[in-house]
Design a protein around this motif. Sequence first.
Motif, PDB file in Angstrom:
ATOM      1  N   THR A  61       0.823  -1.211   0.000  1.00 52.77           N
ATOM      2  CA  THR A  61       0.000   0.000   0.000  1.00 52.77           C
ATOM      3  C   THR A  61       0.856   1.259   0.000  1.00 52.77           C
ATOM      4  O   THR A  61       0.560   2.224  -0.715  1.00 52.77           O
ATOM      5  CB  THR A  61      -0.939   0.003   1.220  1.00 52.77           C
ATOM      6  OG1 THR A  61      -1.741  -1.181   1.211  1.00 52.77           O
ATOM      7  CG2 THR A  61      -1.853   1.220   1.194  1.00 52.77           C
ATOM      8  N   ALA A 104      -4.709  -1.113  -3.680  1.00 54.03           N
ATOM      9  CA  ALA A 104      -4.185  -0.491  -2.459  1.00 54.03           C
ATOM     10  C   ALA A 104      -5.262   0.336  -1.759  1.00 54.03           C
ATOM     11  O   ALA A 104      -5.401   0.274  -0.534  1.00 54.03           O
ATOM     12  CB  ALA A 104      -2.983   0.385  -2.799  1.00 54.03           C
ATOM     13  N   GLU A 108      -7.989  -0.764   1.688  1.00 55.83           N
ATOM     14  CA  GLU A 108      -8.160   0.050   2.893  1.00 55.83           C
ATOM     15  C   GLU A 108      -9.637   0.190   3.236  1.00 55.83           C
ATOM     16  O   GLU A 108     -10.027   0.108   4.401  1.00 55.83           O
ATOM     17  CB  GLU A 108      -7.533   1.431   2.688  1.00 55.83           C
ATOM     18  CG  GLU A 108      -6.021   1.459   2.814  1.00 55.83           C
ATOM     19  CD  GLU A 108      -5.560   1.168   4.232  1.00 55.83           C
ATOM     20  OE1 GLU A 108      -5.975   1.882   5.164  1.00 55.83           O
ATOM     21  OE2 GLU A 108      -4.796   0.193   4.410  1.00 55.83           O
TER      22      GLU A 108
END
Length: 223
Positions: A61, A104, A108
């Motif tokens: 990430t 990425a 989240e």
Amino acid sequence: NAVQLDFSIILDWLPAFGSALLVTLETTVCSLIVGLLLSIPLSLCKISNIKPLQWFAFFYTSVFRGVPMLVQGFMMYFGIPLLLPEHFTAFQAGTLVFGMNSAAYISESLKGGINAIDRGQYEAAMALGVHYPGMMKDIILPQAIKSVLPSLVNEFISLLKNTTLIASIGLVDILSVGQRIQARTYRAFEPFFVISVFYYVLVLGLSFMGKLLEKKVNASDRG
């Protein structure tokens, strides 16, 4: 003197705009699919109790958040083939970069959606003898995806706008057509205004479909 606008120059380029629009949409959709497929295992790594998996997810990430997407595109298209025997096409390189970037950000959102689910559901599934993979696949992830649906729509819109970067590695998208018109006619306002309208209409359409999808999901939940 005021410049006289002449949108008639766009008419000859409408077929090129049509083909470029298909390339833009194909890149966006394929990138979103890649992003979704990668984001699920990535989000599971982030919530894992295994430290190496957490470190990998954090590193992944941080790299895709920290390095500009244009640089990533150049690396994927021009740099990676120097290390590997295979050469990516511009479409493949663009799709991979956009998809890996999306993973990425989507991971989240998914991580937040998973963490928001009541702990009692985990305990109930375990009490019924549901193993972890089945619990995540059938119980937790479907709820998490529903809860982050607005974020997924926003990511789809961001992807659509970011596809203008594929022009830098040679793929002919809407922006490329506008640049060609400017180079041949020495007129910039008309082609880029048309491109702006294209993207504005596409984003409005995606936002509208996203709202409909949210309403449908909410209605099915209530049902």
